[in-house]
Design a protein around this motif. Structure first.
Motif, PDB file in Angstrom:
ATOM      1  N   GLY A 119       0.483  16.414  -2.344  1.00 50.41           N
ATOM      2  CA  GLY A 119       1.381  15.358  -2.815  1.00 50.41           C
ATOM      3  C   GLY A 119       1.117  14.338  -1.790  1.00 50.41           C
ATOM      4  O   GLY A 119       1.036  12.888  -2.149  1.00 50.41           O
ATOM      5  N   PHE A 120       1.074  14.401  -0.543  1.00 51.86           N
ATOM      6  CA  PHE A 120       0.839  13.486   0.565  1.00 51.86           C
ATOM      7  C   PHE A 120      -0.298  12.592   0.340  1.00 51.86           C
ATOM      8  O   PHE A 120      -0.214  11.307   0.619  1.00 51.86           O
ATOM      9  N   ALA A 121      -1.184  13.436  -0.171  1.00 48.01           N
ATOM     10  CA  ALA A 121      -2.710  12.654  -0.113  1.00 48.01           C
ATOM     11  C   ALA A 121      -2.759  11.722  -1.252  1.00 48.01           C
ATOM     12  O   ALA A 121      -3.277  10.728  -1.396  1.00 48.01           O
ATOM     13  N   VAL A 122      -2.105  12.284  -2.502  1.00 49.05           N
ATOM     14  CA  VAL A 122      -2.346  11.699  -3.826  1.00 49.05           C
ATOM     15  C   VAL A 122      -1.401  10.727  -4.205  1.00 49.05           C
ATOM     16  O   VAL A 122      -1.608   9.660  -4.801  1.00 49.05           O
ATOM     17  N   LEU A 123       0.149  11.175  -4.050  1.00 47.89           N
ATOM     18  CA  LEU A 123       0.930  10.320  -4.644  1.00 47.89           C
ATOM     19  C   LEU A 123       0.959   8.645  -4.147  1.00 47.89           C
ATOM     20  O   LEU A 123       1.345   8.192  -5.089  1.00 47.89           O
ATOM     21  N   PRO A 124       0.727   8.693  -3.010  1.00 47.81           N
ATOM     22  CA  PRO A 124       0.819   7.214  -2.416  1.00 47.81           C
ATOM     23  C   PRO A 124       0.176   6.331  -3.242  1.00 47.81           C
ATOM     24  O   PRO A 124       0.562   5.134  -3.600  1.00 47.81           O
ATOM     25  N   SER A 125      -0.979   6.745  -3.942  1.00 50.63           N
ATOM     26  CA  SER A 125      -1.943   6.009  -4.936  1.00 50.63           C
ATOM     27  C   SER A 125      -1.120   5.622  -6.204  1.00 50.63           C
ATOM     28  O   SER A 125      -1.416   4.572  -6.746  1.00 50.63           O
ATOM     29  N   PHE A 126      -0.256   6.729  -6.437  1.00 49.85           N
ATOM     30  CA  PHE A 126       0.476   6.387  -7.670  1.00 49.85           C
ATOM     31  C   PHE A 126       1.914   5.610  -7.779  1.00 49.85           C
ATOM     32  O   PHE A 126       2.457   5.276  -8.580  1.00 49.85           O
ATOM     33  N   THR A 127       2.408   5.764  -6.385  1.00 48.60           N
ATOM     34  CA  THR A 127       3.618   4.983  -6.278  1.00 48.60           C
ATOM     35  C   THR A 127       3.707   3.504  -5.636  1.00 48.60           C
ATOM     36  O   THR A 127       4.610   2.950  -5.766  1.00 48.60           O
ATOM     37  N   GLY A 128       2.223   3.365  -5.241  1.00 51.50           N
ATOM     38  CA  GLY A 128       2.135   1.901  -4.926  1.00 51.50           C
ATOM     39  C   GLY A 128       2.787   1.901  -3.457  1.00 51.50           C
ATOM     40  O   GLY A 128       2.826   0.547  -2.726  1.00 51.50           O
ATOM     41  N   GLU A 129       2.780   2.860  -2.767  1.00 56.56           N
ATOM     42  CA  GLU A 129       3.555   3.066  -1.286  1.00 56.56           C
ATOM     43  C   GLU A 129       2.538   2.213  -0.385  1.00 56.56           C
ATOM     44  O   GLU A 129       1.270   2.541  -0.540  1.00 56.56           O
ATOM     45  N   GLY A 130       2.928   1.369   0.444  1.00 57.31           N
ATOM     46  CA  GLY A 130       2.203   0.792   1.438  1.00 57.31           C
ATOM     47  C   GLY A 130       1.609  -0.629   0.765  1.00 57.31           C
ATOM     48  O   GLY A 130       1.033  -1.233   1.511  1.00 57.31           O
ATOM     49  N   ILE A 131       1.637  -0.966  -0.413  1.00 59.28           N
ATOM     50  CA  ILE A 131       0.933  -2.113  -1.017  1.00 59.28           C
ATOM     51  C   ILE A 131       2.406  -3.370  -0.840  1.00 59.28           C
ATOM     52  O   ILE A 131       3.337  -3.103  -1.633  1.00 59.28           O
ATOM     53  N   GLU A 132       1.875  -4.556  -0.243  1.00 57.93           N
ATOM     54  CA  GLU A 132       2.757  -5.395  -0.151  1.00 57.93           C
ATOM     55  C   GLU A 132       2.581  -6.320  -1.556  1.00 57.93           C
ATOM     56  O   GLU A 132       1.686  -6.772  -1.944  1.00 57.93           O
ATOM     57  N   THR A 133       3.727  -6.329  -2.180  1.00 57.63           N
ATOM     58  CA  THR A 133       3.593  -7.062  -3.516  1.00 57.63           C
ATOM     59  C   THR A 133       4.885  -7.961  -3.400  1.00 57.63           C
ATOM     60  O   THR A 133       4.948  -8.895  -4.513  1.00 57.63           O
ATOM     61  N   ASN A 134       5.646  -8.097  -2.511  1.00 58.77           N
ATOM     62  CA  ASN A 134       6.636  -9.020  -2.525  1.00 58.77           C
ATOM     63  C   ASN A 134       6.069 -10.612  -1.856  1.00 58.77           C
ATOM     64  O   ASN A 134       5.117 -10.564  -1.191  1.00 58.77           O
ATOM     65  N   PRO A 135       6.501 -11.635  -2.543  1.00 59.07           N
ATOM     66  CA  PRO A 135       5.846 -12.826  -2.034  1.00 59.07           C
ATOM     67  C   PRO A 135       6.304 -13.104  -0.650  1.00 59.07           C
ATOM     68  O   PRO A 135       7.627 -12.710  -0.433  1.00 59.07           O
ATOM     69  N   THR A 152      -3.252 -16.814  10.315  1.00 58.00           N
ATOM     70  CA  THR A 152      -1.885 -16.648   9.888  1.00 58.00           C
ATOM     71  C   THR A 152      -1.246 -15.257  10.001  1.00 58.00           C
ATOM     72  O   THR A 152      -1.841 -14.439   9.141  1.00 58.00           O
ATOM     73  N   THR A 153      -0.257 -15.049  10.693  1.00 57.91           N
ATOM     74  CA  THR A 153       0.288 -13.475  10.697  1.00 57.91           C
ATOM     75  C   THR A 153       1.640 -13.641   9.889  1.00 57.91           C
ATOM     76  O   THR A 153       2.413 -14.722  10.518  1.00 57.91           O
ATOM     77  N   PHE A 154       2.156 -12.519   9.290  1.00 60.98           N
ATOM     78  CA  PHE A 154       3.355 -12.769   8.736  1.00 60.98           C
ATOM     79  C   PHE A 154       3.723 -11.111   8.560  1.00 60.98           C
ATOM     80  O   PHE A 154       3.027 -10.271   8.847  1.00 60.98           O
ATOM     81  N   ILE A 155       5.179 -11.129   8.467  1.00 59.26           N
ATOM     82  CA  ILE A 155       5.662  -9.648   8.082  1.00 59.26           C
ATOM     83  C   ILE A 155       5.496  -9.264   6.632  1.00 59.26           C
ATOM     84  O   ILE A 155       5.840 -10.032   5.686  1.00 59.26           O
ATOM     85  N   GLY A 156       4.808  -8.285   6.357  1.00 61.64           N
ATOM     86  CA  GLY A 156       4.334  -7.699   4.841  1.00 61.64           C
ATOM     87  C   GLY A 156       5.600  -7.155   4.092  1.00 61.64           C
ATOM     88  O   GLY A 156       5.794  -7.254   2.865  1.00 61.64           O
ATOM     89  N   SER A 157       6.438  -6.599   5.025  1.00 55.39           N
ATOM     90  CA  SER A 157       7.493  -6.112   4.471  1.00 55.39           C
ATOM     91  C   SER A 157       8.791  -6.302   5.179  1.00 55.39           C
ATOM     92  O   SER A 157       8.926  -5.594   6.404  1.00 55.39           O
ATOM     93  N   LYS A 158       9.826  -6.978   4.669  1.00 57.21           N
ATOM     94  CA  LYS A 158      11.239  -6.923   5.316  1.00 57.21           C
ATOM     95  C   LYS A 158      11.745  -5.827   5.840  1.00 57.21           C
ATOM     96  O   LYS A 158      12.213  -5.495   6.973  1.00 57.21           O
ATOM     97  N   ASP A 159      11.466  -4.611   4.902  1.00 61.15           N
ATOM     98  CA  ASP A 159      12.303  -3.149   5.415  1.00 61.15           C
ATOM     99  C   ASP A 159      11.509  -2.672   6.612  1.00 61.15           C
ATOM    100  O   ASP A 159      12.376  -1.908   7.391  1.00 61.15           O
TER     101      ASP A 159
END
Ligand code: FES
Length: 307
Positions: A119-135, A152-159
């Motif tokens: 689960g830990f190895a495979v699930l992130p690939s299917f949940t999109g965890e860690g992928i910044e998609t927010n503008p 340019t350095t920026f915050i990828g995820s506000k959370d």
């Protein structure tokens, strides 16, 4: 024990269902890397072999052979035959129970150990965890001088805050042939194993500006280099040396109210041409080390969803 019981013990000792079960599991694991049809085939083999193995272990046996001379016509069986049958039933009832209990306990322990890891190895690939998609709003276009790269350095995820700070190398290419604004936005993550690539050239730190939590430092690179294993890239992100397997990843962008807004992160096979004239072979987001084109891409058939 009678000859019949001996024969049956021998048969049970040579069952092929455990081997079929193991082949099925191996097929599933290989299929997770190679292709979904292999996973389905493995699952089918595993289920069929497992069911038949359990049925066999549960004692679904044929009738006990009678020795020649024993009564088969409704008469009373000899005392020796009755004793052998009694022993046969007792032995196989207990043996069957112990076998099932062992298989069941082994299965529970195996599942408890392997499922969380998988689960830990495979699930992130299917949940999109860690992928910044927010503008991400990177600030006014004036902060990006035409023809010059800006670190340019920026915050990828506000959370996630500072821990998600990313770096992109952004060049304002001016207008494209179609009169649209053109930017080259290269993600700093090396596509070998993920180290941060560095611009090979002078930085102008005295000209650094900030916009909210974005920092912008002009730089004049001749290319990009990775300090970990010597990977090298040109200013379009094409690999020029070392172990990386493709060109550097990029970000899409949009212009909103005069500000440059970072869009989705995507992976790149190769880039032909430069700046606004570049032709980019674009793919969904892939992890470092993963080929996205050429024959090698067939070794990595599972894409990252949501990219
Ligand atoms: S991580 Fe960049 S070359 Fe290995």
């Amino acid at each position: 024990m009678t000859d019949a019981a001996d024969n049956e013990e021998e048969t049970r000792g040579h069952s092929l269902w455990p081997i079929g079960f193991a082949i099925g599991v191996a097929c599933i694991l290989i299929g997770l890397v190679v292709s979904w049809p292999a996973v389905l085939l493995g699952a089918a083999i595993t289920i069929v072999s497992g069911v038949l193995w359990i049925r066999e272990a549960a004692g679904t046996h044929g009738p006990v052979d009678f020795a020649a001379g024993d009564a088969l016509d409704g008469g009373t069986p000899s005392p020796a035959l009755a004793a052998a049958e009694g022993q046969h039933l007792e032995t196989h009832g207990r043996a069957g129970f112990l076998t099932l209990a062992t298989i069941g306990l082994g299965g529970v322990i195996g599942a408890a150990v392997t499922l969380p890891s998988i689960g830990f190895a495979v699930l992130p690939s299917f949940t999109g965890e860690g992928i910044e998609t927010n503008p991400v709003d990177l600030g006014p276009l004036e902060n990006f001088p035409e023809g010059m790269f800006v670190i340019t350095t920026f915050i990828g995820s506000k959370d996630q805050g500072e821990v998600s700070r990313r770096t992109a190398y952004i060049r304002n290419n001016g207008l494209s042939a179609a009169n649209d604004p053109s930017f080259t936005i290269i993600y700093s993550r090396c596509v070998h194993l993920g180290c941060p690539v560095q611009p090979n050239g002078p930085k102008f730190e005295d000209k650094m500006v900030t916009y909210r939590d974005v920092t912008l430092t002009p730089v004049q690179p001749a290319g990009f280099g990775c300090p970990c294993h010597g990977g090298a890239y040109d200013t379009e992100g094409n690999r020029t040396a070392g172990p990386p397997v493709r060109s550097l990843d990029r970000y899409a962008f949009s212009i909103v109210d005069g500000n440059l807004v970072l869009g989705k992160h995507f992976s790149v096979g190769t880039v032909e041409g430069t700046a606004a004239d570049a032709k980019i072979s674009r793919y969904g987001q892939a992890y470092p080390g993963v080929h996205v084109d050429g024959l090698e891409r067939w070794l990595y058939p599972i894409p990252v969803p949501g990219a």
